[in-house]
Design an enzyme around this catalytic site. Sequence first.
Site, short mmCIF file in Angstrom:
data_model
loop_
_atom_site.label_atom_id
_atom_site.label_comp_id
_atom_site.label_asym_id
_atom_site.label_seq_id
_atom_site.Cartn_x
_atom_site.Cartn_y
_atom_site.Cartn_z
N CYS A 115 0.82 -1.22 0.00
CA CYS A 115 0.00 0.00 0.00
C CYS A 115 0.85 1.27 0.00
O CYS A 115 0.34 2.35 -0.29
CB CYS A 115 -0.93 0.03 1.20
SG CYS A 115 -1.87 -1.48 1.40
N HIS A 255 -3.68 7.00 3.13
CA HIS A 255 -4.04 5.67 2.62
C HIS A 255 -5.43 5.32 3.15
O HIS A 255 -5.72 5.50 4.34
CB HIS A 255 -3.00 4.66 3.10
CG HIS A 255 -3.35 3.24 2.79
ND1 HIS A 255 -3.91 2.85 1.59
CD2 HIS A 255 -3.23 2.11 3.53
CE1 HIS A 255 -4.10 1.53 1.62
NE2 HIS A 255 -3.71 1.07 2.78
N ASN A 285 -10.15 -0.62 0.65
CA ASN A 285 -8.69 -0.56 0.57
C ASN A 285 -8.24 -1.15 -0.77
O ASN A 285 -8.40 -2.34 -1.02
CB ASN A 285 -8.10 -1.36 1.74
CG ASN A 285 -6.58 -1.32 1.78
OD1 ASN A 285 -5.94 -0.89 0.82
ND2 ASN A 285 -6.02 -1.79 2.87
O1 UT7 Z 1 -3.52 -1.52 3.81
C1 UT7 Z 1 -2.95 -2.03 4.97
C2 UT7 Z 1 -3.63 -3.18 5.50
N1 UT7 Z 1 -4.57 -3.28 6.44
C3 UT7 Z 1 -5.10 -2.47 7.36
O2 UT7 Z 1 -4.88 -1.31 7.44
C4 UT7 Z 1 -6.03 -3.10 8.33
C5 UT7 Z 1 -5.73 -2.71 9.74
N2 UT7 Z 1 -6.69 -3.31 10.64
C6 UT7 Z 1 -8.01 -3.00 10.67
O3 UT7 Z 1 -8.46 -2.17 9.92
C7 UT7 Z 1 -8.86 -3.66 11.72
O4 UT7 Z 1 -8.05 -4.37 12.61
C8 UT7 Z 1 -9.95 -4.60 11.12
C9 UT7 Z 1 -10.99 -3.79 10.39
C10 UT7 Z 1 -9.30 -5.61 10.18
C11 UT7 Z 1 -10.65 -5.35 12.25
O5 UT7 Z 1 -11.21 -4.46 13.17
P1 UT7 Z 1 -10.95 -4.63 14.72
O6 UT7 Z 1 -11.73 -3.60 15.40
O7 UT7 Z 1 -9.48 -4.67 14.94
O8 UT7 Z 1 -11.63 -6.03 14.98
P2 UT7 Z 1 -10.97 -7.35 15.57
O9 UT7 Z 1 -10.00 -7.93 14.62
O10 UT7 Z 1 -10.52 -7.03 16.93
O11 UT7 Z 1 -12.24 -8.29 15.62
C12 UT7 Z 1 -13.35 -8.05 16.45
C13 UT7 Z 1 -14.37 -9.14 16.24
C14 UT7 Z 1 -13.77 -10.53 16.19
O12 UT7 Z 1 -14.63 -11.39 16.92
P3 UT7 Z 1 -14.22 -11.93 18.37
O13 UT7 Z 1 -12.93 -12.65 18.16
O14 UT7 Z 1 -14.04 -10.67 19.19
O15 UT7 Z 1 -15.37 -12.75 18.73
C15 UT7 Z 1 -13.84 -10.90 14.73
O16 UT7 Z 1 -14.00 -12.27 14.52
O17 UT7 Z 1 -15.04 -8.94 15.00
C16 UT7 Z 1 -15.06 -10.17 14.27
N3 UT7 Z 1 -15.05 -9.88 12.85
C17 UT7 Z 1 -16.17 -9.67 12.13
N4 UT7 Z 1 -17.47 -9.64 12.46
C18 UT7 Z 1 -18.36 -9.35 11.51
C19 UT7 Z 1 -13.99 -9.78 12.03
N5 UT7 Z 1 -14.38 -9.49 10.78
C20 UT7 Z 1 -15.74 -9.41 10.81
C21 UT7 Z 1 -16.73 -9.13 9.85
N6 UT7 Z 1 -18.02 -9.11 10.23
N7 UT7 Z 1 -16.42 -8.86 8.56
#
Ligand code: UT7
Length: 328
Positions: A115, A255, A285
Site C-alpha cells: 500500500c 491511505h 482498501n
Molecule cells: O492496507 C494495509 C492493510 N490493512 C489495514 O490497514 C487493516 C488494519 N486493521 C483493521 O483495519 C482492523 O483491525 C480490522 C478492520 C481488520 C478489524 O477491526 P478490529 O476492530 O481490529 O476487529 P478485531 O479484529 O478485533 O475483531 C473483532 C471481532 C472478532 O470477533 P471476536 O474474536 O471478538 O469474537 C472478529 O472475529 O469482530 C469479528 N469480525 C467480524 N465480524 C463481523 C472480524 N471481521 C468481521 C466481519 N463481520 N467482517
Amino acid sequence: MNLRPVGIIGTGMYVPEKVLTNADLEKMVETSDDWIVSRTGIRERHIAAPEQATSDLAYEASVRALESAGLKPEELDLIIVATITPDMAFPSTACILQEKLGAKKAAAFDLSAACSGFVYSLATATNFIGSGMYGNALVIGADTLSRITDYTDRNTCVLFGDGAGAVVLGPVPEGRGFKSFDLGAEGSGGPLLNLEGGGSRLPASEETVKGGKHFIYMNGREVFKFAVRVMASATDEVLRKAGLSKEDIDLFVPHQANIRIIQSAMQRLNLPEEKCVINVDKYANTSAASIPLALVEAAEAGRIQEGDTVLLVGFGGGLTWGAATLVW
Ligand code: UT7
C-alpha cells in the site's frame, strides 16, 4: 540532491464497473453492514471483471493521466507501476502497460511496496527527473486485490477493492512540486500481512492451494497498531524534512484502509474534516491504488488549488510506510 523541481502535471483514475456492497457481502459471509461500516467506514468496493487484470486497470488510468498532461505515450521516458497483484510473475506489469500504451521509448518496471508503493514510486520517479536523467514519468498505483482475497474469510474479504490511479510527473516551476519524502520499512513485521504462496519459498502446489496460501493473510489488530503509529511519525518526519508545520497542510491524503486509522491521524494533526480526503466508503482498501485514487478524485473535484500544500501518507505490507509533501 535534485537539480530541478518535479511535480504532478497530469492525473487519471479508473475503477472497474462492478460494485460489491456490504449487503452483497452479508450474503457471502457471516457479517453485517453495521459491523463493516462501524469498524472500517467501508460501504462498497469495485471489483474487476473476470477478463480485467491489473494492467487493464492501469491502462485506463494512464490514458486519462496522459491526456490531462497533454503528453503522447511515445514521449514518455519512464513507467513505474506500484502493485502487489501484477498480471503475472514476469514480465512486469509496467512492461505490459508500456506495450498497451505504445510508449516505445519508456523504461518500465514494477515497484513492490504494497500500500506504500505509490509513494515509494513517486519518490523514485522524482529523483530520476530531478537528477535530469529523465524528462518525465508515468507513475501508477494499481491493484486487483479481489484476485488474492478469500471471499470465505470475513476477517479480510470486506476490506479490499480494485482500482488504479495514475499521475504524470515532470519538471515544474520553482517553488512547486515535491518538497520531501519519508520512506521506511520494518521487515520484522512482514509476517503480519503477506501472501506466502506462489513465490520461490512456497511454489504453487496442490497443498498451497488447499491451504489458502494464495490469499492475503493479515493480523488486523497488529497492522492497525502499526498504522496508527507510522501515520503519525511519518507525517511528522515528512513535514520536518520540508520545513513545514501541520498548519501549512491544505489537503491531507491518507491511505484509505480504515476510517478509524484516518480519524486518529486527523485528530493528532488537529485537522478539520474538509482538509482530509476520504473515499474509503466507496472504494475500500485498494492497496497501491488507494492514495492516487484519493488524490486524483480530490484534484478532479476541484479540491486542490494551485499553490496548495498537499501531504500524502500511507502504510502497508512489508511492513512499509511512505509520506510525501508537495506544492500543487
Ligand atoms: O492496507 C494495509 C492493510 N490493512 C489495514 O490497514 C487493516 C488494519 N486493521 C483493521 O483495519 C482492523 O483491525 C480490522 C478492520 C481488520 C478489524 O477491526 P478490529 O476492530 O481490529 O476487529 P478485531 O479484529 O478485533 O475483531 C473483532 C471481532 C472478532 O470477533 P471476536 O474474536 O471478538 O469474537 C472478529 O472475529 O469482530 C469479528 N469480525 C467480524 N465480524 C463481523 C472480524 N471481521 C468481521 C466481519 N463481520 N467482517
